[in-house]
Structure formats: structure tokens, C-alpha cells
Design a protein around this motif. Structure first.
Motif, short mmCIF file in Angstrom:
data_model
loop_
_atom_site.label_atom_id
_atom_site.label_comp_id
_atom_site.label_asym_id
_atom_site.label_seq_id
_atom_site.Cartn_x
_atom_site.Cartn_y
_atom_site.Cartn_z
N MET A 328 0.76 -1.06 0.06
CA MET A 328 0.08 0.00 -0.04
C MET A 328 0.80 1.28 0.21
N SER A 329 1.91 1.31 0.71
CA SER A 329 2.81 2.45 1.00
C SER A 329 3.48 2.64 -0.35
N ILE A 330 3.83 1.44 -0.97
CA ILE A 330 4.34 1.63 -2.40
C ILE A 330 3.63 2.39 -3.47
N MET A 331 2.32 1.86 -3.45
CA MET A 331 1.35 2.47 -4.33
C MET A 331 0.99 3.80 -3.97
N VAL A 332 0.65 4.07 -2.75
CA VAL A 332 -0.11 5.53 -2.45
C VAL A 332 1.13 6.57 -2.50
N THR A 333 2.49 6.44 -2.21
CA THR A 333 3.28 7.40 -2.17
C THR A 333 3.50 8.15 -3.68
N PRO A 334 3.89 7.49 -4.56
CA PRO A 334 4.08 8.06 -5.84
C PRO A 334 2.86 8.90 -6.18
N PHE A 374 -16.38 0.11 -3.69
CA PHE A 374 -15.70 0.63 -4.92
C PHE A 374 -14.72 -0.31 -5.38
N GLY A 375 -13.76 -0.82 -4.58
CA GLY A 375 -12.49 -1.84 -4.83
C GLY A 375 -12.96 -3.07 -5.41
N LEU A 376 -14.21 -3.61 -4.80
CA LEU A 376 -14.86 -4.95 -5.27
C LEU A 376 -15.45 -4.45 -6.69
N GLY A 377 -16.21 -3.39 -7.01
CA GLY A 377 -16.75 -3.29 -8.22
C GLY A 377 -15.83 -2.90 -9.46
N THR A 403 -10.94 -11.70 -8.80
CA THR A 403 -11.47 -12.06 -7.59
C THR A 403 -10.59 -11.32 -6.75
N PRO A 404 -11.08 -11.15 -5.49
CA PRO A 404 -10.34 -10.41 -4.28
C PRO A 404 -9.00 -11.05 -4.07
N GLY A 405 -7.95 -10.39 -3.92
CA GLY A 405 -6.63 -10.74 -3.65
C GLY A 405 -5.65 -9.42 -3.00
N LEU A 406 -4.40 -9.91 -2.91
CA LEU A 406 -3.65 -9.01 -2.05
C LEU A 406 -3.42 -7.64 -2.85
N MET A 407 -3.33 -7.66 -4.17
CA MET A 407 -3.16 -6.34 -4.85
C MET A 407 -4.37 -5.46 -4.84
N TRP A 408 -5.40 -5.93 -4.89
CA TRP A 408 -6.77 -5.12 -4.90
C TRP A 408 -6.80 -4.75 -3.53
N ALA A 409 -6.66 -5.40 -2.42
CA ALA A 409 -6.79 -4.87 -1.23
C ALA A 409 -5.67 -3.63 -0.99
N SER A 410 -4.41 -3.87 -1.25
CA SER A 410 -3.47 -3.01 -1.26
C SER A 410 -3.86 -1.81 -2.12
N LEU A 411 -4.46 -1.84 -3.21
CA LEU A 411 -4.75 -0.71 -4.16
C LEU A 411 -5.97 0.12 -3.35
N THR A 412 -7.06 -0.85 -2.96
CA THR A 412 -8.03 -0.09 -2.31
C THR A 412 -7.51 0.53 -0.98
N LEU A 413 -6.60 0.32 -0.27
CA LEU A 413 -6.31 1.02 0.80
C LEU A 413 -5.44 2.03 0.58
N ALA A 414 -4.82 2.12 -0.70
CA ALA A 414 -3.81 3.16 -1.18
C ALA A 414 -4.93 4.37 -1.61
N LEU A 415 -6.06 3.92 -2.26
CA LEU A 415 -6.85 5.12 -2.54
C LEU A 415 -7.65 5.67 -1.52
N LEU A 416 -7.85 4.81 -0.42
CA LEU A 416 -8.38 5.20 0.95
C LEU A 416 -7.50 6.20 1.54
N THR A 417 -6.09 6.04 1.54
CA THR A 417 -5.23 6.81 2.16
C THR A 417 -4.91 8.01 1.28
N LEU A 418 -4.87 7.98 0.21
CA LEU A 418 -4.30 8.87 -0.83
C LEU A 418 -4.69 10.27 -0.44
N PRO A 419 -5.96 10.75 0.07
CA PRO A 419 -6.07 12.28 0.39
C PRO A 419 -5.04 12.58 1.39
#
Length: 566
Positions: A328-334, A374-377, A403-419
Motif C-alpha cells: 500500500m505504501s509503495i502504491m500510494v506514495t508516488p 468501490f474496490g470490489l466493483g 477475484t479479491p486478492g492482495l493487490m486489490w486490497a493494497s490498491l483499495t487502501l492506497a486509494l483510501l489513504t491517498l487524500p
């Protein structure tokens, strides 16, 4: 503040003192102190209720009048409470005394495979004389929870090695030797099942997908079929050899048994292959109990859960939490830094930019479950489904990334913490003096070079602040993860020795969801309760360690660029 000082200020007038702002200072100090006390109290409660669970308690043998019958109870007293006598009488209890309160004890008698319940509540006045025999043993098992009883025999393949008629020390030593031998064999079984057989099955699946891919491309000719058949035959031979070795290991310990006597006098014979450890807490001194405590605590941190997550360890959940936070940190920081740089350095400051900032701030207040939906859809069903159609057609209709997995969970939380990252980074960019930018440009640097070599390094502490806040929020989130990747029990870790090593499509375990599952979905509430406290404290410690690491890095960056700010 001294009383005389207060009277002196009151003599000069209370209103000037209030206007000076000093009362707010004291009020804020009191609020901070109260918050610190509350946090420390919560941590103390979690530590006492959680980590005390691993301390070996003495086992009590007592005659009791339980449910209208005379019974012999053997077990640990795990909790004691005071109950109103009036409530007990209304519930139908026949009480000998007339006191307002009565003691009530929760006794863990274990032996779930022989008794209806492994926990019983008994009034203290229903208990007779309490005894603590030194020969009583506690056996932790892979199934059916703890066993409480007395060891009477040990056998290997039907041959009696020792029994109660001989020396007690020899009987106990023979039992421990069989347990040690079984644990060594179980470790070999685990290496074969999860290591070699797991890798072999993974190669078989990759071979199947390659065959299907050639078939879809129309390239599955005779030569390709022969090559695939040869590889499959080699894997089948290897699998058969591993299965044979596995069966031999199972057979080598199937005949290990131990005989035990229950509290009610029944004698039973049980397999040693299901034993995790056995000990006699009543015969242990403080040093022995401390050593046992450390071993059980290490098992909690390093082992996998068992018995519907009510026993064993939490290592897969801890590993999944850390790995998800790192991704999540690697995705959200850039993304956060790029967005903040654009809004502060390049975008024209006007109505549109202000609207974007308002929207970013509002996104920080959106409930996390909305991000999960949103992440699921979007990520799972739409993006993941398209990825499967483009890159993993051979695996369909079984989804790979759809299907739900590690990448989508990390990306969803990256979107959540992006602001959070955007706001913190933009504030850091705003604090950099304009003169530094102008000086860099005056020395001949381009705007891009100024941004890359001067502005961003000086704003790096602010970026780390945003990352710290993002980690603190994301590591404890549960609601969105329930939709985009977390599961109750994951058989394998997302990071292993099979190519491509990091499996972003796999589901994973998480400490936050583990707390929810153990606390609210467990079939054995009393057994799960201490693990809820222990896991909650572990999650707090883990988040603190991640934050302290980021804070240390931020402080180093701040010291490095402090001279430039001055």
C-alpha cells in the motif's frame, strides 16, 4: 498552580486571567493527560488479559455440585467474578447462605471430545476442597483443545513402553520422548506437504495452463503434446515418490499412543500424533513456567492458527498485514506526491484547483466500507476481469485477478489513504520558501531540476508524515478488506519460493480481520477471548513499529535539509 496564586489572580480580576489564555493551556494539558492515561490503561488491559493467557496455570482437582449432580472437576480457573445473590435465586440456584454476593469461577476443564463443554461456570460455594496434584498433566493438541488428566501408559505400535505401575519419572520421560519424535516427524511432513508437494502441484498447474494457452493459440501440435506429456510424467513420478515418503512418515507415528485417566475415572487411549506439547504445571517452579510461557508466546508469534483460530499462532495474519501495508505504501506514495506536486507547483491557482482541494479533503472523510465496495466493483470485477481476459485466458473461467486478492486490497487502501498523503505533501511544499526556488533557477537549473533536486528532497519529511498517517489508518482497517481480499484462513503465504514469488492474486490473512473473526465468529467464545486481547495488542505494537520506522526516517531527512530551510 498554587492556591495562593489563584487567589492573587482572582484579586486582580478573573476576566483578565481568562482572556490571557492560560485556562485553555491548563485545560489542554488536562485533556492530553487524560488521553495518555486512557491509552496506557487500554494497553495495560490488553497486555494483562492477552499475554497472561500464555502463563501455565495450576490445575485444580475439586469435588463440585454442578447442575444438580456431584462431579469431579479437573481444570484451570481462568476467571472469577462476583454475582448478585438475588440474580442467582431468580435464576433458580439453591444457595446455602443469604449473602448479597457470591463468587463464581470459570473453570476450563478441556477434554472437549469427552465432555459437553470445555468451560463451566461454578459457584464457589458449590466447590469442595481444592487440590493441586503434582501428577496432573495438560496436553495441548491439534484437535479438540486441551486435555486434562493423569498419564497411565505409553505405547509404541501396540508395545507398552511404560505404565503407572513403574517409576513415574520413567513414564513421563517415555511420553516426552514420543512427543519429541512425533514433532520431528510432523516437521518433515510439513516440509514435504507445503514445500515439495506444494511446489510440484504448482508446476502441474502451470503446465496445465501452458497446455491450455497453446490450445487457444492453435499451436498444440504433436511435438508440443509430447513435450508436455514428458514433463507431466516426470512431475507425476516425483509426486508419487513424495506421496510414498509422506505415507511412510504418517505410518511411522500412527502407532504412538498414550493412556490417560479423566477426572471422572474413565480411562482413554489417545494418539500422540495430535499432541503439540504436554506439561505438568502443578509440578513446575517459577523458572519452568517462565520458560514454558516464552515457548507458548513464541508459538503465538510464529505458528499458524488452529482449532477455528482459537488456538495456535497468528504468523500468517501478521505477515499478511505487514506485506499489505508495504505494498500500500509503495502504491500510494508516488500517486500522492505527483498529485500534490501538480496542485502546488504546476496547476493554475483558481476555482478549479480550489474545488479539487475541497474534493480531496472530503474524500478523507468517506467511510472505509465505501472504498471497499468501490474496490470490489471497479478493481476486482472490472479491472481484474479485463486483465484475466487479456493475460490469463487459459485459466478462465477460474479467475486470476478477477477475484479479491492482495493487490486489490493494497490498491483499495492506497486509494483510501491517498487524500492524507496529498494534503501532507502539499503542505510541505507550501512551507518551502520561494527564495530557494528562485535561487536554484538563478543558478541555471531548469524548473524540473529545481523540483527534483531541491524542492522534493526538502519536502520529503512532509511526505513521510503523510505516509505515517496513511500507515496508521490503513493497518487497522477491516471493513474494506473483507470485500477485496482478506480471508479467515489462508493455506499459503502470498510470498513463497514459487515463481513469480510474490503472488498478488492470492488472498491473505490480516490481524484486524483475525480479531473480528476470533471475537465475533468463533464457535468457542471463552477459548477465543484471550486471543482477541493478545492479537489486538500485537496489532497496536505492529502499527507502532511501522510508524516508528517511518518517523525515524522522517527525522533523518528533516535534519539533513534543515540547513537549507534556514
Amino acid at each position: 498552580m498554587a492556591i495562593a496564586d489563584i487567589h492573587e489572580r482572582g484579586g486582580r480580576g478573573l476576566l483578565p486571567w481568562i482572556k490571557s489564555g492560560e485556562p485553555m493551556i491548563w485545560l489542554n494539558a488536562a485533556a492530553v493527560s487524560l488521553s495518555v492515561v486512557a491509552v496506557l490503561g487500554l494497553l495495560f488491559l490488553l497486555a494483562v488479559r492477552g499475554f497472561s493467557h500464555f502463563w501455565p496455570r495450576d490445575v485444580m482437582l475439586v469435588n463440585a455440585t454442578y447442575q444438580g449432580q456431584e462431579r469431579v472437576l479437573l481444570g484451570e480457573v481462568v476467571e472469577q467474578v462476583q454475582v448478585s445473590g438475588e440474580q442467582l435465586r431468580e435464576a433458580g440456584f439453591e444457595l446455602a447462605g443469604a449473602g448479597p454476593f457470591y463468587g463464581r469461577s470459570l473453570i476450563k476443564q478441556g477434554n472437549r471430545d469427552f465432555f459437553p463443554s470445555d468451560f463451566v461456570w461454578v459457584l464457589d460455594e458449590q466447590l469442595g476442597e481444592r487440590r493441586y496434584p503434582a501428577h496432573v498433566m495438560v496436553v495441548e493438541r491439534l484437535e479438540w483443545g486441551n486435555f486434562y488428566g493423569t498419564l497411565i501408559s505409553v505405547s509404541r505400535d501396540g508395545e507398552l513402553l511404560a505404565d503407572a505401575s513403574g517409576e513415574p519419572a520413567a513414564l513421563w520421560r517415555a511420553f516426552q520422548d514420543l512427543i519429541d519424535e512425533t514433532l520431528a516427524v510432523r516437521e518433515q511432513i510439513g516440509d514435504i506437504e507445503r514445500g515439495e508437494i506444494g511446489a510440484n502441484n504448482y508446476q502441474m498447474e502451470r503446465l496445465r495452463l501452458r497446455e491450455r494457452s497453446l490450445e487457444l493459440e492453435g499451436a498444440l501440435d504433436t511435438a508440443a503434446q509430447a513435450e508436455l506429456a514428458a514433463e507431466r510424467a516426470a512431475l507425476d513420478v516425483r509426486y508419487a515418490a513424495l506421496q510414498e515418503a509422506l505415507y511412510a512418515l504418517y505410518d511411522s507415528v500412527d502407532g504412538f499412543t498414550y493412556g490417560a485417566r479423566l477426572a471422572d475415572g474413565r480411562e482413554v487411549e489417545l494418539p500422540v500424533s495430535k499432541v503439540v506439547r504436554a506439561f505438568r504445571p502443578n509440578a513446575m517452579d517459577t523458572a519452568d513456567k517462565a520458560w514454558m510461557y516464552l515457548k507458548k508466546l513464541w508459538e503465538f508469534l510464529s505458528a499458524e492458527p488452529r482449532e477455528a483460530n482459537t488456538e495456535g499462532g497468528v504468523f500468517p495474519a501478521m505477515f499478511g498485514t505487514v506485506l499489505m501495508v508495504i505494498l500500500m505504501s509503495i502504491m500510494v506514495t508516488p500517486f500522492g506526491v505527483v498529485a500534490a506536486v501538480y496542485l502546488r507547483e504546476y496547476a493554475r491557482q483558481g476555482f478549479v484547483t480550489r474545488t479539487i482541494r475541497v474534493a480531496v479533503n472530503n474524500l478523507a472523510g468517506v467511510p472505509s466500507i465505501v472504498y471497499g465496495v468501490f474496490g470490489l466493483g471497479f478493481f476486482v470485477y472490472f479491472v481484474g476481469g479485463e486483465i484475466d481476459q487479456l493475460l490469463f485466458r487459459e485459466a478462465l473461467p477460474s479467475p486470476t485477478f478477477g477475484t479479491p486478492g492482495l493487490m486489490w486490497a493494497s490498491l483499495t487502501l492506497a486509494l483510501l489513504t491517498l487524500p492524507v498523503v496529498i494534503v501532507a505533501t502539499e503542505e510541505g511544499l507550501a512551507r518551502i520558501p520561494k527564495s530557494i526556488r528562485e535561487g536554484s533557477l538563478a543558478l541555471g537549473a531548469t524548473r524540473a531540476e529545481t523540483l527534483w533536486r531541491v524542492v522534493l528532497p526538502m519536502a520529503s519529511p512532509a511526505m513521510m508524515t503523510g505516509l505515517i498517517l496513511a500507515v496508521a489508518r490503513a493497518a487497522g482497517e477491516v471493513a474494506p478488506l473483507m470485500l477485496v481480499g482478506v480471508v479467515k484462513l489462508a493455506p499459503t503465504l502470498p510470498l513463497d519460493g514459487n515463481y513469480p514469488y510474490l503472488h498478488l492474486d492470492q488472498k491473505f490473512m490480516h490481524l484486524g480481520f483475525h480479531i473480528y473473526d476470533v471475537g465475533f465468529q468463533s464457535p468457542n467464545v471463552e477459548a477465543a477471548r484471550p486471543l482477541v486481547y493478545a492479537t489486538a495488542l500485537l496489532l497496536v505494537i505492529l502499527i507502532a513499529l511501522l510508524n516508528f520506522t517511518a518517523v525515524h526516517l522522517r527525522n533523518r531527512l528533516r535534519e539533513r535539509y534543515k540547513s537549507l530551510e534556514n
